[in-house]
Each structure stands twice: as C-alpha cells, then as structure tokens.
Write a protein that holds these residues in place. Structure first.
Motif, PDB file in Angstrom:
ATOM      1  N   UNK A 127       0.885  -1.170   0.000  1.00 46.15           N
ATOM      2  CA  UNK A 127       0.000   0.000   0.000  1.00 46.15           C
ATOM      3  C   UNK A 127       0.919   1.214   0.000  1.00 46.15           C
ATOM      4  N   UNK A 128       0.875   2.011  -1.042  1.00 46.09           N
ATOM      5  CA  UNK A 128       1.799   3.138  -1.172  1.00 46.09           C
ATOM      6  C   UNK A 128       1.078   4.418  -0.752  1.00 46.09           C
ATOM      7  N   UNK A 129       1.596   5.047   0.303  1.00 44.74           N
ATOM      8  CA  UNK A 129       0.893   6.197   0.884  1.00 44.74           C
ATOM      9  C   UNK A 129       1.800   7.431   0.921  1.00 44.74           C
ATOM     10  N   UNK A 130       1.556   8.422   0.037  1.00 48.17           N
ATOM     11  CA  UNK A 130       2.343   9.653   0.119  1.00 48.17           C
ATOM     12  C   UNK A 130       1.843  10.509   1.271  1.00 48.17           C
ATOM     13  N   UNK A 131       2.756  11.161   1.968  1.00 47.88           N
ATOM     14  CA  UNK A 131       2.320  11.971   3.112  1.00 47.88           C
ATOM     15  C   UNK A 131       3.139  13.252   3.202  1.00 47.88           C
ATOM     16  N   UNK A 132       2.426  14.357   3.202  1.00 48.02           N
ATOM     17  CA  UNK A 132       3.073  15.662   3.341  1.00 48.02           C
ATOM     18  C   UNK A 132       2.400  16.404   4.488  1.00 48.02           C
ATOM     19  N   UNK A 133       3.124  16.608   5.564  1.00 52.34           N
ATOM     20  CA  UNK A 133       2.581  17.263   6.771  1.00 52.34           C
ATOM     21  C   UNK A 133       1.258  16.647   7.216  1.00 52.34           C
ATOM     22  N   UNK A 134       1.272  15.359   7.456  1.00 56.92           N
ATOM     23  CA  UNK A 134       0.025  14.644   7.781  1.00 56.92           C
ATOM     24  C   UNK A 134      -0.009  14.159   9.228  1.00 56.92           C
ATOM     25  N   UNK A 135       0.628  14.876  10.134  1.00 55.63           N
ATOM     26  CA  UNK A 135       0.715  14.368  11.510  1.00 55.63           C
ATOM     27  C   UNK A 135      -0.670  14.127  12.139  1.00 55.63           C
ATOM     28  N   UNK A 160       8.398  17.340  -3.090  1.00 55.54           N
ATOM     29  CA  UNK A 160       8.405  17.207  -4.551  1.00 55.54           C
ATOM     30  C   UNK A 160       6.999  17.208  -5.135  1.00 55.54           C
ATOM     31  N   UNK A 161       5.999  17.103  -4.268  1.00 58.22           N
ATOM     32  CA  UNK A 161       4.617  17.076  -4.764  1.00 58.22           C
ATOM     33  C   UNK A 161       4.088  15.652  -4.816  1.00 58.22           C
ATOM     34  N   UNK A 162       2.770  15.582  -4.757  1.00 56.25           N
ATOM     35  CA  UNK A 162       2.043  14.317  -4.674  1.00 56.25           C
ATOM     36  C   UNK A 162       2.449  13.293  -5.749  1.00 56.25           C
ATOM     37  N   UNK A 163       2.496  13.735  -7.013  1.00 55.08           N
ATOM     38  CA  UNK A 163       2.747  12.791  -8.103  1.00 55.08           C
ATOM     39  C   UNK A 163       4.130  12.155  -8.006  1.00 55.08           C
ATOM     40  N   UNK A 164       5.128  12.972  -7.728  1.00 54.08           N
ATOM     41  CA  UNK A 164       6.482  12.426  -7.632  1.00 54.08           C
ATOM     42  C   UNK A 164       6.628  11.535  -6.393  1.00 54.08           C
ATOM     43  N   UNK A 165       5.966  11.937  -5.297  1.00 56.27           N
ATOM     44  CA  UNK A 165       6.014  11.113  -4.087  1.00 56.27           C
ATOM     45  C   UNK A 165       5.390   9.744  -4.376  1.00 56.27           C
ATOM     46  N   UNK A 166       4.296   9.761  -5.117  1.00 54.60           N
ATOM     47  CA  UNK A 166       3.642   8.505  -5.482  1.00 54.60           C
ATOM     48  C   UNK A 166       4.564   7.633  -6.316  1.00 54.60           C
ATOM     49  N   UNK A 167       5.196   8.268  -7.307  1.00 51.43           N
ATOM     50  CA  UNK A 167       6.093   7.526  -8.189  1.00 51.43           C
ATOM     51  C   UNK A 167       7.256   6.941  -7.389  1.00 51.43           C
ATOM     52  N   UNK A 168       7.804   7.731  -6.457  1.00 56.49           N
ATOM     53  CA  UNK A 168       8.914   7.245  -5.635  1.00 56.49           C
ATOM     54  C   UNK A 168       8.478   5.979  -4.884  1.00 56.49           C
TER      55      UNK A 168
END
Ligand code: UDP
Ligand code: MG
Length: 316
Positions: free
Chosen positions: A7-15, A78-86
């Motif tokens: 399960x791939x979960x991008x997170x940016x400031x999601x505390x 880097x933004x949602x899309x790149x985080x997802x790709x990573x």
C-alpha cells in the motif's frame, strides 16, 4: 495467496491523520491476510514528501512497532505525483506483486482496497478506484474537478472520470510504468495508456479525517496544466485554427468596412481596441507555445525526479 501487496501512501505534513491511517490500513491488511487474499509479507509503504511537521518521526516510530510499516523520505517536498512515483518504484524494486496507491487522509474508502484485490485475483492488472459521489466535497471542488475531467476529454486526453490516484497496479503494469521516463508526471493520464485488463471499483469519497488539504492552488494548477500539456497537442493546433479566423476576419473587414462604414471605420478608439485585443490573442498564443517549449526544456535536461534522503529498510 502468496501475492505481496504494497500500500503506497504519500504523506506531506500529515501528523494529524497518520496514526489513524496506520491503524486503519493495518486492520485492512490483517483482514486480507486472514482471508488469504494477500501474503503476510505485505507492507504499508509511506513516502514522506519533505514534511515540515513530525510526519517522518511518526513513520519511523511505527516502523519499529508495526511489522507492516516501511518508509522512505524524500529530500524535499516534490509534490504528490512524484512522491507517489517514488513509492511505486520502490514497491517495484522490492518485488511487490501488487501495489495500491492511497492518500494518507483516508478520503478514499480503505475498504475498497479489499474489492480491488479481489478484482486483481479475477485477472485484472489495473483496478481504478472511482468516486461514486462527491457529496462531501465543496461545491467549488466538485465543480472544478468535474469540469476539468470534461475539458481534458475534449482535449483528447484519455482519462477515467472521477478517478484520481487511488488504484491497484499489478507487477506487470508497474513494470511498464517504470519505463516512462517523464519529468512532468500525470499518472492518471499515463496509466490508461499502459493498457492491460482493467476494471473499476466504486466508492464513496469521504471527508478528510483531519488536517487541511495539501493541494494549494498553485499545485492544483500545475497538475491541471500537466494533464493537458503532457497528453494533448490540441492547444497548439487551436492556435493555427485561431490564425485562420483572424486572417479571414481581417481580410473581410479590410474589404467591407471602408465600403459600408466609410472612413469612420478608422476611428482611433476602434483601432486601439482592435490592437489591444489582437495583442492579447497573440500573447496568449505565445504563452501556449512557451508552455510546451518550457516542458520540452525540462524533459531534455533529464534531471533526476527525486532523491531519497532516508530509507528505513537501509537502517535495519
Ligand atoms: N501530498 C504529498 N505532497 C504534496 C501534497 C500532497 O505527498 O506536496 C499527499 C498528501 O499528504 C495526501 C495526498 O498527497 O496523502 C493527497 O493530498 P490532499 O489530501 O491534501 O489532496 P486533496 O484530497 O485535498 O485533493
Ligand atoms: Mg485528500
């Protein structure tokens, strides 16, 4: 079943939502493992997209306590899309059989994950999570999102209506995604191009569990622009069409206006407004060409997409 699910979960400031997210996804994995839908080696892979709050610390702590949790952190936002790709590429490198990308805020119903995996077992390589309703979205969000899908369709971009980035990809599909080497990423445009057997799972889009949307207006515009310019040449073709209209209009007015209106046609105010209007059109056309040129410039440089600052796998 022995298929390893990531399960791939991008997170940016999601505390605010992470604890809830980890708990919910852990329960879903436990359930699927007990029903033999996926292997017990399945993981929840968090991608910390350069968060400024303690998101990464929460992921690190969870990694110590929870056997499912893995994490990588990017060197900057880097933004949602790149985080997802990573995250997806890491899942591929770890030899995952199935990947499902899902947002950390649990707006996309996590129960649909089980439905998606069941579809995978029926032989589908791509399963799109599609929002059956947007009742919980604000009117503005719903209206702009739906208008955007329709506009993209008009531009000839193949998109799944009301599908964002909640989707299952088999290893086969992920391998194809790995071959795309674009800097301007718009995953929902790329995936339908990959092909293979695909299906949809419908779910109710919920409200964000906590915290605020991390998509500010600038990020939304960048994504919207990428969606159009990465897949469609129609804006460029439209410029040519526009030039025909102006040429024809100019020619006709040159011939007919002096005849019908006489010399009053050359009234200064009319000339000024025509100049301003035409300058506007020209600048718009130039801007559109510049938009494509700029993207070309970015693509030709072939700069790395992202850098991984920390990978919890490497710390063990
Ligand atoms: N996200 C990210 N990087 C960003 C912006 C967002 O990784 O620069 C993540 C965010 O943490 C969330 C997902 O992308 O998991 C979707 O963001 P959000 O829920 O804020 O978007 P919205 O649902 O409001 O469109
Ligand atoms: Mg959200």
């Amino acid at each position: 079943m022995n298929e390893v699910l990531y399960l791939v979960v991008p997170a940016f400031n999601e505390k605010e939502v992470l604890d809830d997210c980890i708990k919910t996804l852990t329960n879903i994995l436990d359930k699927m493992i007990s029903e033999s839908l996926v292997s017990s080696e399945s993981k929840i892979l968090f991608v910390d997209d350069g968060s400024k709050d303690n998101t990464w610390q929460i992921i690190k702590d969870a990694n110590k306590e929870n056997k499912y949790v893995k994490g990588i952190s990017l060197s900057r936002n880097e933004g949602h899309q790149k985080a997802l790709v990573a995250g997806l590429f890491k899942a591929f490198d770890d030899n995952a059989d199935i990947s499902i990308s899902i947002d950390a805020d649990l707006q996309d119903d996590p129960n649909a994950i089980i439905e998606m995996v069941k579809e995978y077992h029926k032989g589908f390589d791509v399963v799109y999570g599609v929002r059956s309703s947007r009742k919980k979205d604000s009117f503005l969000k719903k209206f702009t999102a739906e208008a955007y899908y329709k506009f993209l369709k008009l531009m000839g971009v193949e998109l799944i209506f009301n599908h964002a980035d909640f989707r299952l990809l088999s290893k086969k599909a992920l391998k194809c995604l790995r071959m795309y080497d674009e800097r301007n990423l718009f995953l929902r445009g790329i995936i339908p191009q990959i092909g293979f057997n695909s299906t949809k799972v419908y779910y109710e889009r919920l409200e964000r569990k906590a915290g605020k949307s991390k998509y500010n207006l600038k990020k939304m515009f960048t994504l919207a622009n990428d969606g159009i310019t990465s897949f469609s040449l129609k804006p460029l073709q439209f410029i040519k069409f526009l030039s025909y209209i102006f040429l024809l209009g100019g020619l006709l007015s040159l011939i007919f206006c002096p005849i019908f209106v006489g010399f009053r046609y050359f009234d200064l105010s009319i000339i000024i407004s025509v100049i301003v209007f035409v300058t506007g059109v020209l600048l718009y056309c130039l801007g559109t060409i510049g938009n494509y040129l700029g993207k070309n410039y970015i693509e030709t440089k072939r700069r790395p997409l992202y850098f991984i600052k920390e990978d919890l796998d490497e710390e063990k």
